[in-house]
Design a protein around this motif. Structure first.
Motif, PDB file in Angstrom:
ATOM      1  N   CYS A 118       0.815  -1.219   0.000  1.00 13.44           N
ATOM      2  CA  CYS A 118       0.000   0.000   0.000  1.00 13.44           C
ATOM      3  C   CYS A 118       0.845   1.264   0.000  1.00 13.44           C
ATOM      4  N   GLN A 119       2.137   1.139   0.252  1.00 13.96           N
ATOM      5  CA  GLN A 119       3.028   2.297   0.266  1.00 13.96           C
ATOM      6  C   GLN A 119       3.246   2.777  -1.168  1.00 13.96           C
ATOM      7  N   PRO A 120       3.380   4.088  -1.354  1.00 13.00           N
ATOM      8  CA  PRO A 120       3.562   4.620  -2.711  1.00 13.00           C
ATOM      9  C   PRO A 120       4.722   3.983  -3.477  1.00 13.00           C
ATOM     10  N   SER A 121       5.831   3.721  -2.785  1.00 11.29           N
ATOM     11  CA  SER A 121       6.994   3.164  -3.466  1.00 11.29           C
ATOM     12  C   SER A 121       6.934   1.640  -3.562  1.00 11.29           C
ATOM     13  N   LYS A 122       5.943   1.009  -2.896  1.00 11.96           N
ATOM     14  CA  LYS A 122       5.818  -0.457  -2.825  1.00 11.96           C
ATOM     15  C   LYS A 122       7.021  -1.092  -2.150  1.00 11.96           C
ATOM     16  N   ARG A 123       7.766  -0.289  -1.398  1.00 11.64           N
ATOM     17  CA  ARG A 123       8.948  -0.769  -0.696  1.00 11.64           C
ATOM     18  C   ARG A 123       8.896  -0.278   0.741  1.00 11.64           C
ATOM     19  N   CYS A 124       9.650  -0.922   1.575  1.00 10.76           N
ATOM     20  CA  CYS A 124       9.776  -0.528   2.968  1.00 10.76           C
ATOM     21  C   CYS A 124      10.984   0.394   3.089  1.00 10.76           C
TER      22      CYS A 124
END
Length: 141
Positions: A118-124
């Motif tokens: 769900c994060q904009p970058s699709k990364r942590c």
């Protein structure tokens, strides 16, 4: 075999609400959807008294085929009863039937994979990873 009475008596804790307010009849819980699958059973979302729970269903026949599996389940229940923390999913109740063991647990809002996707970058991000590491360490210490 593992059973609810055995678990309750082995690990009494007067300050816990484990087993209070839950039905021992699995048919009182309303199925919602599948959440995941493991080697001994599956995890499904159920509703009981208007609340959603994740119920881990463990197949006793499969457990009996794997050496030490029942001991690991007993250990899991012991750990859940000891670990009461906001960052650890709580075990609410255990139902033991002749075919299955049901571990009724809090349901997380999202899985870690769902949260990250769900994060904009699709990364942590490194910052978010640091926060999670702190939360995990806080729960373990």
């Amino acid at each position: 075999m593992i059973n609810q009475i055995q678990i309750q008596n082995q690990h009494p804790n007067q300050n816990t609400n484990l087993y209070r307010g839950f039905s021992n009849n699995f048919n009182d819980y309303t199925y919602e959807k599948d959440l995941g699958k493991g080697s001994f059973g599956l995890v499904q979302q159920f509703t009981y008294n208007g609340e959603s729970y994740a119920i881990k269903t463990l197949d006793k026949q499969r457990l009996s085929l794997k050496k030490g599996a029942l001991e690991r389940i007993n250990q899991e229940v012991k750990i859940h009863k000891i670990c009461r923390h906001k960052n650890i999913i709580a075990l609410k109740h255990v139902i033991d039937t002749h075919l299955n063991i049901y571990l009724i647990m809090e349901k997380a809002e999202k899985s870690l994979a769902e949260y990250i996707s769900c994060q904009p970058s699709k990364r942590c991000t490194e910052y978010r990873a640091r926060i999670w590491t702190e939360e995990i360490l806080d729960a373990l210490l």
